[in-house]
Scaffold this active site. Sequence first.
Site, PDB file in Angstrom:
ATOM      1  N   ASN A  13       0.862  -1.186   0.000  1.00 53.17           N
ATOM      2  CA  ASN A  13       0.000   0.000   0.000  1.00 53.17           C
ATOM      3  C   ASN A  13       0.895   1.230   0.000  1.00 53.17           C
ATOM      4  O   ASN A  13       1.916   1.255   0.683  1.00 53.17           O
ATOM      5  CB  ASN A  13      -0.908   0.024   1.240  1.00 53.17           C
ATOM      6  CG  ASN A  13      -1.923   1.179   1.152  1.00 53.17           C
ATOM      7  OD1 ASN A  13      -2.809   1.166   0.305  1.00 53.17           O
ATOM      8  ND2 ASN A  13      -1.740   2.198   1.992  1.00 53.17           N
ATOM      9  N   GLU A  16      -0.534   0.650  -5.458  1.00 54.43           N
ATOM     10  CA  GLU A  16      -0.471   1.942  -6.142  1.00 54.43           C
ATOM     11  C   GLU A  16       0.762   2.074  -7.042  1.00 54.43           C
ATOM     12  O   GLU A  16       0.736   2.796  -8.040  1.00 54.43           O
ATOM     13  CB  GLU A  16      -0.495   3.080  -5.115  1.00 54.43           C
ATOM     14  CG  GLU A  16      -1.853   3.326  -4.462  1.00 54.43           C
ATOM     15  CD  GLU A  16      -2.096   2.470  -3.223  1.00 54.43           C
ATOM     16  OE1 GLU A  16      -3.088   2.716  -2.511  1.00 54.43           O
ATOM     17  OE2 GLU A  16      -1.302   1.540  -2.980  1.00 54.43           O
ATOM     18  N   ASP A  69      -3.153  22.559   7.419  1.00 53.97           N
ATOM     19  CA  ASP A  69      -3.407  21.515   6.418  1.00 53.97           C
ATOM     20  C   ASP A  69      -4.171  22.080   5.223  1.00 53.97           C
ATOM     21  O   ASP A  69      -4.268  23.280   5.031  1.00 53.97           O
ATOM     22  CB  ASP A  69      -4.163  20.339   7.048  1.00 53.97           C
ATOM     23  CG  ASP A  69      -3.806  19.024   6.324  1.00 53.97           C
ATOM     24  OD1 ASP A  69      -3.375  18.064   6.958  1.00 53.97           O
ATOM     25  OD2 ASP A  69      -3.927  19.001   5.088  1.00 53.97           O
TER      26      ASP A  69
END
Length: 429
Positions: free
Chosen positions: A141, A202, A248
């Site tokens: 992952n 991915e 963020d």
Amino acid sequence: MKFRDVIHHARLEGTLVEVAAPTDPDLEMAQVILQHDGRPVLFTNVRGHPGWQVAAGIASSRDYFAMALKVGVEELIHTLAIAMENTVAPSVVKEAPCQEVVVETDLNLSRLPILRHFSCDGGPYVTSAVLILDDPDHGPNVCFHRLLKLDERRFAARVVENRGTDLALHKSSGDVPVAICIGNALPVLLAGSMSPPNDVDELEIANALSPTPVVRCKTVPLYVPADSEVVLEGRLTHTMAPEGPFVDLTETIDPVRPGPVIEIDCITHRRDPIYQALLPGKLEHKLLMGMPKEPTILAAVKRVCRCTNVAITPGGASWLHAVVQIAKRDPDDGKRAIEAAFQGHGSLKHVVVVDTDINPYDPAEVEWAIATRFQAQRDLVVLPDQPGSSLDPSGTHEPGQKARTTKMGLDATIPWGADRAAFEKIRYQ
Ligand SMILES: Cc1cc2nc3c(=O)[nH]c(=O)nc-3n(C[C@H](O)[C@H](O)[C@H](O)COP(=O)(O)O)c2cc1C
């Protein structure tokens, strides 16, 4: 197209901002990147880090992604969707640029020019890294995690609940081997930000987008992109440490939370490394977070009706809002598209569905469709108490739990059976 090729291309086309003046990763560098938001910036004289350069803004325009994938900007979403469905295993190499220098003793993360971006942040943060681990059930992952530098060997990571990294950690009683890659090609960054089904690697998506050879790490049983600039090999532990505050994606301050500690046991990098900086909350962050969600929404909506395009909009912090364009073939297609869009992107909060004559990237056209084709008592979908984004300050946030929110969808397509001519803009001629 490799990380360095984007820098080289930007230099040739004259868009690269080269900073030769000594610049400090502590607060100063972020201000320079901010001034040039949307452009690639290369710092060739990094204060306190001889032999290192720092690059930012590599992923700050759809044009660079299109160039890296050798397609037109308008084809990006479909190219990503096809790669997600047709992954290709990468070739494995024995020698790799990312392992030209290997450090296993006297290891010190201060070796890296990790930026402190804003004075309100909890400390220096790695913000451009993709973390690779092997899930015992689903295999490799790859996912982004912001990393707060705690000391010479440890980070505290922001790991959002119920995603790949969190699930793998909770499955394991001991530490989880990890590899953290910094300075990656655009296809790797795109793939690292996608949320394909759990058993999809991915890196195989990245390799389907553009050849991405991998190499085996030195101290952990994992494979990393051979062309990364820096690889940090170590262990994701069950020890928690305060992580945050941090500015963020929504440009608001994300609060302090407990985050799992990552201990680094080996650093490998190129002989003349270029550290990748990514300015939180600005264009590059928004594009990398939002754009890879467009193909997963497209794929989900295509399963229920004819979806022709999807835009994650900047006004929604490139994360919380989307516009979905459909070719309506059934009275309920609008409502189906709304519910499917929320499946395609778990953090999506509000979605507007429009017809094919409305450009989903143009906020004025989308608002016009809402103004002239939408009736709230007929076309509004409200879903209370749903899993939401930890980044949305208006949601409900309980420590250690997934945030909760109310989701809303607007079907702004022409009502089924209506006289279309009455709803279409005239052609001024
Ligand atoms: C620049 C950037 C920073 C991100 N930071 C984090 C983070 O700190 N923690 C996190 O859990 N997800 C973060 N994400 C989101 C995940 O990478 C993304 O949701 C990913 O698709 C999750 O993958 P997974 O579902 O395969 O685990 C970030 C994404 C980007 C593009």
